[in-house]
Design a protein around this motif. Structure first.
Motif, PDB file in Angstrom:
ATOM      1  N   UNK A   1      -8.868  -4.743   6.135  1.00 29.91           N
ATOM      2  CA  UNK A   1      -7.631  -4.254   5.556  1.00 29.91           C
ATOM      3  C   UNK A   1      -7.192  -2.993   6.271  1.00 29.91           C
ATOM      4  N   UNK A   2      -5.991  -2.536   5.929  1.00 25.73           N
ATOM      5  CA  UNK A   2      -5.505  -1.267   6.460  1.00 25.73           C
ATOM      6  C   UNK A   2      -5.233  -0.354   5.286  1.00 25.73           C
ATOM      7  N   UNK A   3      -5.808   0.846   5.354  1.00 26.96           N
ATOM      8  CA  UNK A   3      -5.593   1.845   4.312  1.00 26.96           C
ATOM      9  C   UNK A   3      -4.651   2.911   4.851  1.00 26.96           C
ATOM     10  N   UNK A   4      -3.526   3.070   4.158  1.00 27.82           N
ATOM     11  CA  UNK A   4      -2.564   4.116   4.492  1.00 27.82           C
ATOM     12  C   UNK A   4      -2.898   5.335   3.635  1.00 27.82           C
ATOM     13  N   UNK A   5      -3.035   6.486   4.278  1.00 25.57           N
ATOM     14  CA  UNK A   5      -3.368   7.722   3.583  1.00 25.57           C
ATOM     15  C   UNK A   5      -2.190   8.680   3.763  1.00 25.57           C
ATOM     16  N   UNK A   6      -1.632   9.132   2.652  1.00 23.50           N
ATOM     17  CA  UNK A   6      -0.481  10.039   2.687  1.00 23.50           C
ATOM     18  C   UNK A   6      -0.896  11.435   2.244  1.00 23.50           C
ATOM     19  N   UNK A   7      -0.103  12.423   2.644  1.00 17.55           N
ATOM     20  CA  UNK A   7      -0.389  13.815   2.303  1.00 17.55           C
ATOM     21  C   UNK A   7       0.084  14.169   0.902  1.00 17.55           C
ATOM     22  N   UNK A   8       1.009  13.375   0.366  1.00 15.63           N
ATOM     23  CA  UNK A   8       1.564  13.679  -0.945  1.00 15.63           C
ATOM     24  C   UNK A   8       1.447  12.449  -1.837  1.00 15.63           C
ATOM     25  N   UNK A   9       1.764  12.654  -3.105  1.00 17.58           N
ATOM     26  CA  UNK A   9       1.692  11.575  -4.090  1.00 17.58           C
ATOM     27  C   UNK A   9       3.103  11.362  -4.625  1.00 17.58           C
ATOM     28  N   UNK A  10       3.657  10.176  -4.333  1.00 21.41           N
ATOM     29  CA  UNK A  10       5.001   9.857  -4.831  1.00 21.41           C
ATOM     30  C   UNK A  10       5.179   8.351  -4.764  1.00 21.41           C
ATOM     31  N   UNK A  11       6.298   7.884  -5.314  1.00 21.29           N
ATOM     32  CA  UNK A  11       6.573   6.451  -5.231  1.00 21.29           C
ATOM     33  C   UNK A  11       6.691   6.054  -3.762  1.00 21.29           C
ATOM     34  N   UNK A  12       6.096   4.960  -3.390  1.00 19.31           N
ATOM     35  CA  UNK A  12       6.094   4.462  -2.010  1.00 19.31           C
ATOM     36  C   UNK A  12       6.962   3.217  -1.921  1.00 19.31           C
ATOM     37  N   UNK A  13       7.546   3.043  -0.753  1.00 17.44           N
ATOM     38  CA  UNK A  13       8.344   1.842  -0.470  1.00 17.44           C
ATOM     39  C   UNK A  13       7.859   1.274   0.864  1.00 17.44           C
ATOM     40  N   UNK A  14       7.321   0.074   0.838  1.00 17.58           N
ATOM     41  CA  UNK A  14       6.877  -0.579   2.063  1.00 17.58           C
ATOM     42  C   UNK A  14       7.796  -1.756   2.351  1.00 17.58           C
ATOM     43  N   UNK A  15       7.794  -2.182   3.594  1.00 16.91           N
ATOM     44  CA  UNK A  15       8.526  -3.395   3.967  1.00 16.91           C
ATOM     45  C   UNK A  15       7.765  -4.053   5.112  1.00 16.91           C
ATOM     46  N   UNK A  16       8.181  -5.262   5.458  1.00 19.33           N
ATOM     47  CA  UNK A  16       7.396  -6.113   6.359  1.00 19.33           C
ATOM     48  C   UNK A  16       8.032  -6.273   7.743  1.00 19.33           C
ATOM     49  N   UNK A  17       8.850  -5.308   8.148  1.00 21.36           N
ATOM     50  CA  UNK A  17       9.491  -5.393   9.462  1.00 21.36           C
ATOM     51  C   UNK A  17       8.430  -5.571  10.553  1.00 21.36           C
ATOM     52  N   UNK A  18       8.653  -6.536  11.444  1.00 19.36           N
ATOM     53  CA  UNK A  18       7.760  -6.820  12.571  1.00 19.36           C
ATOM     54  C   UNK A  18       6.333  -7.153  12.156  1.00 19.36           C
ATOM     55  N   UNK A  19       6.136  -7.534  10.908  1.00 24.05           N
ATOM     56  CA  UNK A  19       4.802  -7.894  10.425  1.00 24.05           C
ATOM     57  C   UNK A  19       4.718  -9.412  10.353  1.00 24.05           C
ATOM     58  N   UNK A  20       3.758  -9.977  11.077  1.00 29.00           N
ATOM     59  CA  UNK A  20       3.685 -11.430  11.253  1.00 29.00           C
ATOM     60  C   UNK A  20       2.848 -12.134  10.193  1.00 29.00           C
ATOM     61  N   UNK A  21       2.042 -11.391   9.450  1.00 26.74           N
ATOM     62  CA  UNK A  21       1.143 -12.031   8.485  1.00 26.74           C
ATOM     63  C   UNK A  21       1.540 -11.641   7.061  1.00 26.74           C
TER      64      UNK A  21
END
Length: 135
Positions: free
Chosen positions: A53-73
């Protein structure tokens, strides 16, 4: 046409998910903790193993928005609060879909795994994680 080089998985850490029934799921993870790594994420990958898996680590805590641009799987996106507990999911995110996939609650970490695994592993809100960097 430029052929995009396939990016290979590089193990950078180990993550454990602790479920309410005391079972544990262990994963090898890549860690995205720089702006570039977070923006790139799992783009241009052709596959990922079930226990990766991939773990994204952020410096702050807030609502996140992800999207699948250029993501093949297809992916399950697991949002995790500052207390290391799962706060929400976006399951079966579709390849190349650029719609916003919100966490709906504040998150400090985001774990991406292959689509279907969150259900297969019966993950639930309030399950917790811990992780270590291995290099």
């Amino acid at each position: 046409m430029v052929k995009q080089t396939e990016i290979k998985f590089t193990k950078e850490g180990e993550l454990t998910i602790f479920k309410a029934d005391s079972t544990q799921i262990n994963l090898d993870i890549e860690i995205a903790d720089t702006e570039f790594d977070r923006e790139t994420g799992l783009m241009y990958r052709d596959a990922m193993q079930p226990k990766q898996g991939m773990l994204f680590v952020f410096d702050d805590v807030r609502e996140r928005y992800f999207y699948m641009k250029n993501t093949r799987i297809s992916l399950d996106i697991i949002y995790i609060g500052a207390n290391n507990k799962i706060v929400s999911f976006q399951k079966n995110a579709k390849p190349f879909d650029e719609s916003s996939l919100p966490s709906n609650l504040p998150a400090k970490y985001v774990l991406e795994v292959n689509a279907g695994l969150a259900d297969q592993w019966q993950l639930a809100v309030n399950d917790s994680i811990s992780f270590v960097k291995t290099h």
